[in-house]
Design a protein around this motif. Structure first.
Motif, PDB file in Angstrom:
ATOM      1  N   ARG A 109     -10.343   2.840   1.991  1.00 26.12           N
ATOM      2  CA  ARG A 109      -9.481   2.896   0.811  1.00 26.12           C
ATOM      3  C   ARG A 109      -9.493   1.543   0.118  1.00 26.12           C
ATOM      4  N   TYR A 112      -3.491   3.000  -3.929  1.00 29.23           N
ATOM      5  CA  TYR A 112      -4.275   2.900  -2.699  1.00 29.23           C
ATOM      6  C   TYR A 112      -5.009   4.220  -2.466  1.00 29.23           C
ATOM      7  N   SER A 113      -6.252   4.291  -2.954  1.00 30.27           N
ATOM      8  CA  SER A 113      -6.975   5.564  -2.904  1.00 30.27           C
ATOM      9  C   SER A 113      -8.310   5.423  -2.183  1.00 30.27           C
ATOM     10  N   ALA A 114      -8.924   6.565  -1.942  1.00 25.62           N
ATOM     11  CA  ALA A 114     -10.167   6.605  -1.169  1.00 25.62           C
ATOM     12  C   ALA A 114     -11.338   6.035  -1.947  1.00 25.62           C
ATOM     13  N   ASP A 139      -2.563  12.804  -1.207  1.00 27.79           N
ATOM     14  CA  ASP A 139      -1.525  11.895  -0.722  1.00 27.79           C
ATOM     15  C   ASP A 139      -0.135  12.418  -1.093  1.00 27.79           C
ATOM     16  N   ASN A 152       0.838  -1.191   0.000  1.00 31.05           N
ATOM     17  CA  ASN A 152       0.000   0.000   0.000  1.00 31.05           C
ATOM     18  C   ASN A 152       0.877   1.246   0.000  1.00 31.05           C
ATOM     19  N   ALA A 182     -10.013  11.095   4.173  1.00 25.66           N
ATOM     20  CA  ALA A 182      -8.824  11.407   3.370  1.00 25.66           C
ATOM     21  C   ALA A 182      -8.883  12.824   2.809  1.00 25.66           C
ATOM     22  N   SER A 213     -11.850   9.438  -5.257  1.00 25.94           N
ATOM     23  CA  SER A 213     -10.619   8.670  -5.405  1.00 25.94           C
ATOM     24  C   SER A 213      -9.495   9.557  -5.940  1.00 25.94           C
ATOM     25  N   SER A 244      -8.191  12.148  -3.348  1.00 28.28           N
ATOM     26  CA  SER A 244      -7.340  11.572  -2.307  1.00 28.28           C
ATOM     27  C   SER A 244      -5.924  11.350  -2.804  1.00 28.28           C
TER      28      SER A 244
END
Length: 407
Positions: free
Chosen positions: A262, A254-256, A108, A37, A73, A101, A104
């Motif tokens: 996630r 690895y997204s929301a 990140d 991740n 997120a 998605s 986020s």
């Protein structure tokens, strides 16, 4: 898999209509050896880059399906802006899946930046979602809605610029074989660039199929992003074109998700959002750099830039730390795109986006076979037609009475 949005434009005859939709976000299949991740951040040197910049003071406009600002997120770092589809369905369970998605992933990379969500396309689960073929078949049934949706992306680009966004992220694209060049959108992007806004878009997810030309990635001045695997190679779905500038991770991202957690997803959509985050880091630290300079920084510090450009991965994987360090030695440049001798750039619009105009590529064998068969059938048809024509003339000549001779 995150699919790039599908778009179909009715050009020339009805230039005001451009239907735009977005693809669903689903979990990626579990490979034999899954990437950890968050591997995408390390692959772009984001942890080291965040010691230099975290995107402070920068707003990234995510033009997409809308966002869920209450997701943990995004909470406190995202604002929901105008819905350019003029809908009232923000409380539906499917709302904002794709856009959340993407937002986020931006955050990140640039945790101190802010996201402005502008809705201009639809999620797959939206009851009004249509494929491009369905859009074509239903065209004319609701002219007002078609016009509104056709102008949504252009209006969102201009609104993002006017509302102070410094980076625009568009994880959307056309799915037709001829692309969907819309002059108004090209002008809107030129407007954003002239105001110093960096514009990022995905190359498209049909590289393993028809490899169509995708807009807005193909517009001049847009930083076109391909997707890479954990091994640094082109993801098989990432489209191959000479306007691809660089790649960022686009597999097992690895997204929301809209359920509050996630999940791992893939697509050039995610790659675009990650690249937009890197652009935010650069613009935050060096706010006077032009969009073209940001593009050049990403190109010239990417993993394979010394080997030159190739249409599969551009100049290679983005290196956020290297780009920030290289930016320290630059002087602010002109935000306006250079214009070619004929008043048009090398790539379909009013300026040169700086990517190579001609790159030798091997012919696609499938297209060669199809073209050969088609050409052979066409030639055969011509020969048959010529034979029938000549035979007809001979038959006609035989059926005529003999010519009289002077006596």
């Amino acid at each position: 898999m995150i699919k790039m949005s599908s778009r179909v434009g009715q050009m020339f005859a009805v230039p005001a209509v451009l239907a735009v939709t977005a693809g669903v976000v689903t979990s990626t299949p579990s490979p034999a050896r899954a990437a950890p991740n968050g591997w995408e951040l390390a692959a772009m040197s984001v942890p080291a880059a965040n010691k230099i910049s975290k995107g402070e003071g920068i707003t990234v406009a995510v033009i997409d399906t809308g966002i869920r600002t209450d997701h943990r997120a995004l909470r406190g770092r995202a604002t929901e802006g105008t819905d350019f589809l003029a809908e009232t369905d923000q409380n539906e369970s499917w709302y904002g899946r794709h856009g959340t998605s993407m937002a986020s992933s931006v955050l990140d990379v640039a945790p101190a930046a802010g996201v402005l969500g502008l809705r201009a396309i639809r999620d797959d689960e939206d009851p009004d979602f249509q494929t491009w073929l369905e859009q074509m078949e239903s065209y004319g049934e609701n002219p007002e809605k078609e016009k509104r949706e056709g102008l949504a992306v252009e209006r969102a680009i201009r609104a993002a610029t006017d509302q102070g966004a410094k980076v625009i992220s568009m994880s959307l694209g056309s799915e037709t074989s001829s692309g969907s060049y819309i002059h108004r959108e090209a002008e809107a992007i030129a407007y954003a660039l002239s105001k110093g806004v960096v514009v990022v878009a995905g190359a498209g997810n049909w590289g393993d199929e028809q490899n169509e030309l995708a807009y807005p990635a193909a517009y001049p001045g847009v930083i076109a992003i391909g997707a890479a695997t954990p091994q640094g190679t082109r993801a098989k779905f990432s489209q191959v074109h000479s306007h691809v500038d660089v790649v960022t991770p686009g597999v097992e991202i690895y997204s929301a998700n809209i359920d509050g957690g996630r999940e791992k997803v893939q697509g050039t959509s995610s790659a675009t959002a990650l690249a937009a985050g890197v652009a935010a880091l650069i613009v935050s630290k060096y706010p006077d750099l032009s969009p073209r300079q940001v593009e050049q920084l990403l190109q010239r510090t990417a993993s394979t830039h010394r080997k030159g450009h190739n249409p599969q991965t551009g100049y290679g994987m983005v290196d956020a730390e290297a780009a920030l360090k290289a930016a320290a030695g630059l002087k602010p440049g002109n935000a306006v795109l250079p214009v070619g001798k004929q008043g048009a750039g090398g790539h379909f619009g009013p300026g040169d986006d700086g990517t190579p105009q001609r790159i030798g590529q091997p012919w696609d064998t499938a297209y060669l076979v199809i073209s050969g068969i088609g050409g052979g059938l066409g030639l055969l048809g011509l020969l048959v037609g010529l034979i029938l024509f000549l035979a007809g003339r001979r038959a006609a000549a035989r059926s005529r009475p003999p010519a009289l001779t002077p006596g």
